[in-house]
Design a protein around this motif. Structure first.
Motif, PDB file in Angstrom:
ATOM      1  N   GLN A   1       0.974  -1.392  -0.036  1.00 12.49           N
ATOM      2  CA  GLN A   1      -0.197  -0.217   0.403  1.00 12.49           C
ATOM      3  C   GLN A   1       1.265   1.360  -0.394  1.00 12.49           C
ATOM      4  O   GLN A   1       0.513   2.645  -0.763  1.00 12.49           O
ATOM      5  CB  GLN A   1      -0.796   0.001   0.973  1.00 12.49           C
ATOM      6  N   LYS A   2       2.191   1.104   0.981  1.00 13.04           N
ATOM      7  CA  LYS A   2       2.857   2.548   0.852  1.00 13.04           C
ATOM      8  C   LYS A   2       3.905   2.240  -0.144  1.00 13.04           C
ATOM      9  O   LYS A   2       3.231   3.846  -1.359  1.00 13.04           O
ATOM     10  CB  LYS A   2       4.050   2.083   2.539  1.00 13.04           C
ATOM     11  N   ILE A   3       4.048   1.832  -1.623  1.00 12.33           N
ATOM     12  CA  ILE A   3       4.474   2.030  -2.338  1.00 12.33           C
ATOM     13  C   ILE A   3       3.769   1.826  -3.665  1.00 12.33           C
ATOM     14  O   ILE A   3       3.927   3.270  -4.589  1.00 12.33           O
ATOM     15  CB  ILE A   3       5.119   0.501  -3.171  1.00 12.33           C
ATOM     16  N   ARG A   4       2.184   1.668  -3.333  1.00 11.17           N
ATOM     17  CA  ARG A   4       1.468   2.418  -4.155  1.00 11.17           C
ATOM     18  C   ARG A   4       0.597   3.589  -4.062  1.00 11.17           C
ATOM     19  O   ARG A   4       0.656   4.490  -5.341  1.00 11.17           O
ATOM     20  CB  ARG A   4       0.002   1.165  -4.295  1.00 11.17           C
ATOM     21  N   LYS A   5       1.375   3.761  -2.460  1.00 20.89           N
ATOM     22  CA  LYS A   5       1.062   5.167  -2.611  1.00 20.89           C
ATOM     23  C   LYS A   5       1.578   6.248  -2.948  1.00 20.89           C
ATOM     24  O   LYS A   5       2.151   7.654  -3.815  1.00 20.89           O
ATOM     25  CB  LYS A   5       0.585   5.812  -0.708  1.00 20.89           C
ATOM     26  N   GLU A   6       3.467   5.953  -2.843  1.00 24.13           N
ATOM     27  CA  GLU A   6       3.999   6.576  -3.268  1.00 24.13           C
ATOM     28  C   GLU A   6       4.629   6.307  -4.862  1.00 24.13           C
ATOM     29  O   GLU A   6       4.641   7.343  -5.623  1.00 24.13           O
ATOM     30  CB  GLU A   6       5.348   6.222  -2.954  1.00 24.13           C
ATOM     31  N   ASN A   7       4.188   5.209  -5.504  1.00 31.37           N
ATOM     32  CA  ASN A   7       4.038   5.789  -7.047  1.00 31.37           C
ATOM     33  C   ASN A   7       2.376   6.293  -7.590  1.00 31.37           C
ATOM     34  O   ASN A   7       2.922   7.066  -8.223  1.00 31.37           O
ATOM     35  CB  ASN A   7       3.825   3.598  -8.038  1.00 31.37           C
ATOM     36  N   ARG A   8       1.730   6.734  -6.722  1.00 30.24           N
ATOM     37  CA  ARG A   8       0.612   6.679  -7.629  1.00 30.24           C
ATOM     38  C   ARG A   8       0.654   8.237  -7.488  1.00 30.24           C
ATOM     39  O   ARG A   8       0.726   9.662  -7.965  1.00 30.24           O
ATOM     40  CB  ARG A   8      -0.919   6.957  -6.677  1.00 30.24           C
ATOM     41  N   VAL A   9       1.944   9.239  -6.510  1.00 27.97           N
ATOM     42  CA  VAL A   9       2.041  10.805  -6.345  1.00 27.97           C
ATOM     43  C   VAL A   9       3.193  11.127  -7.311  1.00 27.97           C
ATOM     44  O   VAL A   9       3.061  12.109  -7.751  1.00 27.97           O
ATOM     45  CB  VAL A   9       2.849  10.755  -4.537  1.00 27.97           C
ATOM     46  N   LYS A  10       4.064  10.023  -7.744  1.00 25.18           N
ATOM     47  CA  LYS A  10       5.082   9.865  -8.476  1.00 25.18           C
ATOM     48  C   LYS A  10       3.936  10.414  -9.706  1.00 25.18           C
ATOM     49  O   LYS A  10       4.336  11.382 -10.817  1.00 25.18           O
ATOM     50  CB  LYS A  10       6.060   8.772  -9.108  1.00 25.18           C
ATOM     51  N   GLU A  11       2.873   9.550  -9.828  1.00 26.32           N
ATOM     52  CA  GLU A  11       2.276   9.515 -11.701  1.00 26.32           C
ATOM     53  C   GLU A  11       2.304  10.693 -11.015  1.00 26.32           C
ATOM     54  O   GLU A  11       1.965  11.226 -12.667  1.00 26.32           O
ATOM     55  CB  GLU A  11       1.614   8.247 -11.173  1.00 26.32           C
TER      56      GLU A  11
END
Length: 192
Positions: free
Chosen positions: A102-112
């Motif tokens: 979940q943390k990685i998904r959130k970080e990826n979403r912010v980067k996207e």
């Protein structure tokens, strides 16, 4: 000399397996003795192996017997405090991995969203039919970046961003009134 990476699997060759067993047993017993000495704890090790007729007890049979008797006399709650079953361990591990995911998904979403923000600022093409959740995420990223820019501007205006002791030129803020910017500001006028 560097060690080769060990493949943790059963060693097929009997002589190599016996040599590895002896080396690792010696290391295990050394670590056990160090733990006992350094931490002043009672340690007992019992090893069943195919190379002896009876189990190997360290430091000796009496100490091992007394340690296990003390352990058995503990209340069940104290005895099982740090014990987990394989199922409990697996559940905890799965939960931890899901949290990391979940943390990685959130970080990826912010980067996207940050990449999307830069594309919008560079007037690249973008989809007209964006969902409200997508637009909300984009708005949050833009607000966060505006806040960071504002904080950097304040630091620079106050002289906190400079490292030399020489007098620095006074930098005029880009906004006519810095006080008006401190409230929450809707970022939408800055986008277009």
């Amino acid at each position: 000399m560097t060690r080769n990476k060990v493949n943790y699997a059963l060693i097929e060759d009997d002589t190599k397996r016996k040599i590895s067993y002896d080396k690792r047993l010696k290391g295990l017993l050394k670590k056990t003795d160090e733990l006992k000495t350094l931490c002043d704890v009672e340690v007992a090790t019992v090893i069943y192996d195919p190379y002896r007729n009876e189990p190997y007890a360290f430091p000796n049979n009496n100490v091992v017997r007394n340690t296990f008797i003390k352990f058995k006399e503990l209340p069940i709650l104290d005895r099982s405090k740090n014990m987990v079953t394989r199922e409990e361990f697996t559940k905890k591990r799965i939960k931890k991995l899901e949290e990391q995911l979940q943390k990685i998904r959130k970080e990826n979403r912010v980067k996207e969203m940050t990449n999307e923000m830069y594309e919008l600022f560079n007037r690249k093409t973008h989809s007209v039919d964006m969902s409200t959740s997508y637009l909300n995420d984009l708005r949050c990223v833009i607000k966060k970046n505006l806040k960071q820019v504002h904080e950097l501007m304040i630091k620079e205006a106050d002289g906190e961003g400079f490292t030399s002791n020489a007098p620095q030129p006074i930098v005029e803020p880009m906004l006519s009134s810095r006080d008006n910017f401190e409230g929450t500001m809707d970022p939408s006028p800055l986008l277009f």
